[in-house]
Design an enzyme around this catalytic site. Structure first.
Site, mmCIF file in Angstrom:
data_model
loop_
_atom_site.group_PDB
_atom_site.id
_atom_site.type_symbol
_atom_site.label_atom_id
_atom_site.label_comp_id
_atom_site.label_asym_id
_atom_site.label_seq_id
_atom_site.Cartn_x
_atom_site.Cartn_y
_atom_site.Cartn_z
ATOM 1 N N SER A 63 23.730 8.243 2.215
ATOM 2 C CA SER A 63 24.952 8.769 2.853
ATOM 3 C C SER A 63 25.606 7.724 3.739
ATOM 4 O O SER A 63 24.963 7.175 4.651
ATOM 5 C CB SER A 63 24.603 9.971 3.739
ATOM 6 N N HIS A 94 29.461 9.716 -0.549
ATOM 7 C CA HIS A 94 28.818 9.335 -1.817
ATOM 8 C C HIS A 94 29.915 9.193 -2.880
ATOM 9 O O HIS A 94 30.386 10.193 -3.429
ATOM 10 C CB HIS A 94 27.799 10.392 -2.255
ATOM 11 N N HIS A 116 21.998 15.275 -5.134
ATOM 12 C CA HIS A 116 21.077 16.014 -4.253
ATOM 13 C C HIS A 116 20.761 17.399 -4.828
ATOM 14 O O HIS A 116 21.600 18.027 -5.476
ATOM 15 C CB HIS A 116 21.709 16.230 -2.869
ATOM 16 N N TYR A 118 20.670 20.037 -3.058
ATOM 17 C CA TYR A 118 21.550 21.045 -2.454
ATOM 18 C C TYR A 118 22.935 21.094 -3.110
ATOM 19 O O TYR A 118 23.725 22.001 -2.838
ATOM 20 C CB TYR A 118 21.676 20.838 -0.931
ATOM 21 N N GLU A 119 23.231 20.120 -3.975
ATOM 22 C CA GLU A 119 24.496 20.191 -4.720
ATOM 23 C C GLU A 119 24.366 21.160 -5.898
ATOM 24 O O GLU A 119 25.311 21.374 -6.650
ATOM 25 C CB GLU A 119 24.884 18.806 -5.239
ATOM 26 N N ALA A 146 20.078 8.200 4.631
ATOM 27 C CA ALA A 146 20.304 8.572 6.022
ATOM 28 C C ALA A 146 19.263 9.635 6.366
ATOM 29 O O ALA A 146 18.931 10.462 5.516
ATOM 30 C CB ALA A 146 21.708 9.144 6.170
ATOM 31 N N MET A 249 17.183 14.640 3.046
ATOM 32 C CA MET A 249 17.340 15.600 1.937
ATOM 33 C C MET A 249 17.361 14.882 0.595
ATOM 34 O O MET A 249 17.975 15.357 -0.360
ATOM 35 C CB MET A 249 18.643 16.410 2.125
ATOM 36 N N SER A 250 16.703 13.742 0.541
ATOM 37 C CA SER A 250 16.751 12.970 -0.709
ATOM 38 C C SER A 250 15.552 12.024 -0.781
ATOM 39 O O SER A 250 14.595 12.157 -0.031
ATOM 40 C CB SER A 250 18.042 12.149 -0.757
ATOM 41 N N ASN A 273 20.609 10.138 13.293
ATOM 42 C CA ASN A 273 20.678 11.126 14.386
ATOM 43 C C ASN A 273 19.258 11.394 14.853
ATOM 44 O O ASN A 273 18.310 11.187 14.095
ATOM 45 C CB ASN A 273 21.325 12.433 13.903
ATOM 46 N N HIS A 287 27.073 16.096 9.896
ATOM 47 C CA HIS A 287 27.255 15.040 8.884
ATOM 48 C C HIS A 287 28.220 13.943 9.362
ATOM 49 O O HIS A 287 28.107 12.789 8.957
ATOM 50 C CB HIS A 287 27.740 15.666 7.567
#
Ligand SMILES: O=P(O)(O)O[C@H]1O[C@H](CO)[C@@H](O)[C@H]1O
Length: 378
Positions: A63, A94, A116, A118-119, A146, A249-250, A273, A287
């Site tokens: 990201s 992306h 991802h 979540y997509e 990230a 998340m990846s 973060n 994000h």
């Protein structure tokens, strides 16, 4: 089961059946590990025709880290949407492009944006580009992402070299590797204890020292959560108890597929973060902050990645060992059956170019990596 759920179930099964010819061509391959070898081959052939370069090294840009691909020169850019069977990237930060070109003179292929869970993409689809890159000739991969810093000593902007991961999805049976197995992608059962190449990690730490950034370079354990929401405090406290240093998340599914096909892996997170683990804290993950931190650190990361790729490309650092675990005696797994005489010829002299009908150069490389054949010394 309610009628509604039943209808949904039937609809899903129909969809799966429609997809099945794109996968293994079998009616009941619902738990498929994805596109068949032939589909992956089609995709890599499409990409191969677009560029003369044959990179051994790939970079996946996380990201906001797409600018890592902007320093690739003489590049060919291929949108994911134009590649047959390749899904689009839908997340801000992306771009959804493959970039093939020269990074400081070294041929590389970069994924400017990843896919991802979540997509809405299953893990096998999210990690499918790694198999495409393998068929293109990639043997070494740099995976970036990230991530939230869970280790309390981590600061926003730190780079965390991944030394290990906890595969939360895999532990409960959601792996990109579940389903029908095709040994051409690597062994079904393989070890993970040497996943994050220790030699590359040492190189990266030396580079960090040379660049004067070692104070902000860490080494730790990464976890992949499903997203797209960030975590609750209780979830983060639980993950910290498990020894986790960074949360994203990846990455993990890509690493699994890369290792299965014997790629050497170097992976790092940009800590974008700090994870909030106390109830009385007003900070909230978002994000925008993730993308902002990535932008702030982009120049440092460009140099870091360039130097790592330069080291990885050196002959002494690019030797690839086959991953252990190949099913014994499976010499019949290549596309064209190899008879004993042809196999002997392959063993003697890596004859791909003189016997194209026996095996393509790509297949020979694959077989070498998998340990199915051995390079001859003569
Ligand atoms: O892992 P990458 O794609 O780098 O990005 C991370 O940042 C996004 C959340 O802000 C999620 O996509 C998460 O996985």
């Amino acid at each position: 089961m309610s009628n509604h759920a039943l209808e949904n179930g039937v609809a899903n099964i129909k969809k799966e059946e429609e997809l099945s010819d794109m996968r293994h061509g079998e009616k009941f391959s619902f738990l498929s590990s994805g596109y068949s070898f032939e589909i992956i081959e089609q995709m890599s052939n499409y990409i191969r025709e677009k560029s003369q370069l044959r990179p051994r090294i790939a970079v996946i840009c996380g990201s906001g880290l797409g600018s890592l691909a902007d320093i690739i020169l003489d590049s060919t850019v291929i949108s994911y949407e134009e590649i047959p069977h390749f899904p689009p990237s839908t997340v801000p930060g992306h771009a959804g492009e493959l970039v093939i070109g020269l990074l400081d003179g070294i041929p590389v292929i970069a994924m400017k944006g990843r896919l991802h869970l979540y997509e809405g993409y299953p893990l096998w689809l999210c990690s499918m580009p790694v198999r495409v890159m393998k068929l293109l000739g990639v043997r070494q991969i740099v995976i970036t992402c990230a991530a939230g810093g869970l280790n309390p000593s981590y600061k926003t902007g730190d780079i965390m070299i991944i030394k290990d991961h906890v595969n939360l999805q895999g532990l409960i049976g959601n792996s990109p590797l579940v389903g029908k197995h095709d040994e051409r992608f690597g062994p079904r059962f393989f070890p993970m204890n040497k996943t994050y190449d220790s030699h590359y990690r040492e190189i990266a730490k030396r580079i960090a020292t040379d660049m004067g950034i070692s104070d902000s370079v860490r080494e730790g354990v990464h976890v992949m959560v499903g997203g797209p929401n960030y975590e609750t405090i209780a979830e983060l406290q639980f993950l910290r108890l498990m020894g986790i240093d960074s949360v994203g998340m990846s990455t993990v599914h890509e690493v699994l597929v890369a290792r299965q096909c014997s790629m050497r892996v170097f992976a790092f997170c940009l800590i974008t973060n700090e994870c909030v683990t106390e109830y009385d804290c007003n900070l909230e993950a978002n994000h925008e902050e993730v993308l902002q931190t990535a932008e702030q650190r982009q120049e440092t990361l460009k140099l870091f990645v360039t130097k790592i790729v330069a080291e990885m490309a050196k002959p002494e650092n690019s030797i690839v060992q086959p991953i252990p675990g190949r099913t014994p005696g499976r010499t019949n797994i290549v596309k064209h059956q190899i008879n004993a005489g042809e196999l002997r010829a392959l063993r003697k002299g890596r004859i791909a170019s003189t016997k194209p009908t026996v095996a393509t150069e790509q297949e020979v490389n694959n077989m070498l990596d998998l340990g199915i054949i051995e390079p001859s010394s003569g």
